[in-house]
Design an enzyme around this catalytic site. Structure first.
Site, PDB file in Angstrom:
ATOM      1  N   LYS A   1       1.134  -0.811   0.303  1.00  0.00           N
ATOM      2  CA  LYS A   1      -0.556  -0.014  -0.586  1.00  0.00           C
ATOM      3  C   LYS A   1       0.850   1.820  -0.132  1.00  0.00           C
ATOM      4  O   LYS A   1       0.218   2.250  -0.321  1.00  0.00           O
ATOM      5  CB  LYS A   1      -0.867  -0.008   0.872  1.00  0.00           C
ATOM      6  CG  LYS A   1      -1.959  -1.409   0.653  1.00  0.00           C
ATOM      7  CD  LYS A   1      -3.102  -1.243   1.961  1.00  0.00           C
ATOM      8  CE  LYS A   1      -3.907  -1.915   1.804  1.00  0.00           C
ATOM      9  NZ  LYS A   1      -4.001  -3.661   2.064  1.00  0.00           N
TER      10      LYS A   1
HETATM   11  C1  LIG Z   1      -3.924  -4.276   1.646  1.00  0.00           C
HETATM   12  C2  LIG Z   1      -3.641  -5.794   1.510  1.00  0.00           C
HETATM   13  C3  LIG Z   1      -3.915  -6.721   0.290  1.00  0.00           C
HETATM   14  C4  LIG Z   1      -5.078  -6.723  -0.361  1.00  0.00           C
HETATM   15  O1  LIG Z   1      -5.468  -5.837  -1.672  1.00  0.00           O
HETATM   16  P1  LIG Z   1      -6.298  -5.507  -1.946  1.00  0.00           P
HETATM   17  O2  LIG Z   1      -6.001  -4.230  -3.232  1.00  0.00           O
HETATM   18  O3  LIG Z   1      -7.623  -4.897  -1.410  1.00  0.00           O
HETATM   19  O4  LIG Z   1      -7.011  -6.351  -3.023  1.00  0.00           O
HETATM   20  C5  LIG Z   1      -2.698  -8.051   0.064  1.00  0.00           C
HETATM   21  N1  LIG Z   1      -1.816  -8.348   1.014  1.00  0.00           N
HETATM   22  C6  LIG Z   1      -1.455  -7.218   1.683  1.00  0.00           C
HETATM   23  C7  LIG Z   1      -0.329  -7.187   2.845  1.00  0.00           C
HETATM   24  C8  LIG Z   1      -2.735  -5.708   2.013  1.00  0.00           C
HETATM   25  O5  LIG Z   1      -1.810  -5.732   2.996  1.00  0.00           O
END
Ligand SMILES: *Cc1c(COP(=O)(O)O)cnc(C)c1O
Length: 452
Positions: free
Chosen positions: A110
């Site tokens: 993110k």
């Molecule tokens: C947010 C997250 C996901 C999922 O990602 P999306 O965009 O919601 O599909 C997977 N793994 C981790 C470590 C995350 O922080």
């Protein structure tokens, strides 16, 4: 380049407007009215660094920000990553690569979007001369990434609500140990849904929203999806030429944001093979891609908590394309989904495969991948390691550092995964601002802190 709503009832927005408001006023999600064709540009992008590539890409999507400024924005956004490649692509076997997306400040993917989004907020504050209060609810990774994107930025105060006792201890530390004066980590009683409800109620009060200049940080901002497109292009360019046309990207998925970005890159002309949507036991998306039926169940907590989701908020963007950009139908179907109706969509030929994995298997897979390849994966990334394509190369998107989830990983591999930045955190004092789970309490707190 203009941005329209998936539900078709807002006027076209510029890039900066769409980023600023986040969600369209008709409840829909923003998308470019037309996706540009990048296929002719790939050859000339080949030698670029990651921030240079991101700047070229965003110049196409955000022409209301000058190209020169994009270059400095992306250079700054990715300067705090601890790998010179930003997103290193590692080969772990003949047919398998791992794209490590956890070299940013909070060790999860993110950061790719939120480091940039923090700078876009800062730019907005400067242009408008108006302070910004950023508010969001988190089950862990989004909140910490948002905080690290905004901390120390002049003119921004950031407030993140999370369910008390229900986020991983290290995730809480990433939010509550920054020492930054403009960061408020707010534990509230209850579950993530309670925190989310309070946030929604705050945004449901227009006079409060304008009094404190409130902005939402969540998973649906178009800037986030676009920032994530870049690493698919990057990984594709790093692959051996003969692997590119058929490569399958395997994406641990919750809200469908990450894999949506890859699919959009393909629609823009990135000539790759396809995608596998890898879910945990909360498998609504797996069931959808297997059967065409989208039916929400209850969320059950798993080893991969950032994927513990039953309403994949970015799915609406895919729906829009699948329904031939028919915004009236998107609106109608989203309404039915919101009521909890079972929705079945015609099974169309698509470039998606899907898989699911339960907790017992996640632990086994972490051990197996370690044994087979000498490579440690976190529980989210582990969900990718099943049903691997046999006849082509796979790129697994590794969404978090194993050091963020030490218990499961240690049990599976016998060694505690460590990361220097987390070791520092373990020694720092925790500063939280616990509040009751009510909009009144949260609004009063925000008012006080921003002096409105
Ligand atoms: C947010 C997250 C996901 C999922 O990602 P999306 O965009 O919601 O599909 C997977 N793994 C981790 C470590 C995350 O922080």
């Amino acid at each position: 380049m203009f941005y329209i709503s998936t539900r078709g009832q807002t006027r076209p927005h510029s890039f900066t407007e769409a980023v600023e408001v986040g969600l369209a006023t008709d409840g829909g999600l923003f998308l470019p009215e037309k996706l540009p064709d990048i296929s002719g540009k790939l050859a000339s992008w080949a030698g670029l660094t990651y921030p240079e590539l991101a700047a070229e890409f965003f110049t196409l999507f955000g022409p209301d920000i000058p190209a020169e400024e994009w270059r400095s924005l992306t250079a700054e956004a990715y300067s705090r990553f601890d790998s010179p490649d930003v997103a290193p692509l590692k080969k772990i076997s003949e047919q398998t690569y791992v794209l490590e997306l956890w070299h940013g400040p909070t060790l999860a993917f993110k950061d790719f979007a939120l480091q940039l989004l923090g700078l876009l907020y800062k730019r907005q504050v400067k242009l408008k001369g108006k302070k910004l209060a950023v508010l969001g609810a988190t089950s862990g990774d989004t909140g910490s990434a948002a905080i690290h994107g905004c901390m120390g930025q002049e003119g921004i105060e950031i407030f993140i609500l999370y369910p008390n006792g229900r986020v991983a201890p290290l995730q809480e530390r990433q939010m509550a140990c920054t020492g930054a004066a403009n960061v408020y980590a707010i534990p509230v009683p209850g579950t993530f849904d309670d925190a989310q409800r309070v946030v929604k109620e705050c945004f449901g009060d227009p006079s409060f929203v304008s009094a404190v200049n409130l902005s939402a940080v969540n998973s649906i901002n178009i800037a986030r999806v676009l920032a994530q497109c870049v690493y698919y292009i990057w990984a594709w360019m790093k692959l051996p030429e003969e692997a590119r046309a058929t490569v399958e990207f395997v994406v641990p998925t919750g809200n469908f944001g990450n894999v949506m970005a890859g699919w959009m890159a393909q629609q823009m002309g990135l000539p790759c093979g396809g995608f596998r949507v890898a879910t945990n036991q909360n498998d609504i998306l797996y069931r959808f891609f297997e059967t065409g039926e989208y039916k929400q169940g209850d969320v059950s907590p798993s080893y991969a908590p950032s994927m513990d989701i039953q309403a994949a908020s970015n799915f609406e963007r895919y729906l829009y394309f699948m329904l031939g950009k028919d915004q009236n139908r998107v609106r109608e179907i989203m309404l039915r989904m919101k009521r909890g109706d079972r929705v079945t969509l015609p099974k169309t030929a698509s470039s998606f495969r899907a898989s699911r994995m339960d907790d017992a298997t996640i632990a086994e897979v972490i051990a197996q991948v370690w044994k087979d390849h000498g490579y440690v994966v976190d529980p989210h990334t582990a969900c990718a390691f099943t049903d691997m394509a046999k006849d082509r190369v796979s790129v697994v998107l590794s969404t978090a550092s194993p050091a963020k989830f030490p218990e499961v990983v240690q049990e599976a591999t016998g060694a505690e995964p460590l990361h220097p930045s987390l070791e520092v955190l373990k020694a720092l004092p925790l500063k939280t601002d616990p509040l009751p789970a009510t909009a009144e309490a949260v609004k009063a707190f925000i008012r006080e802190k921003v002096g409105a």
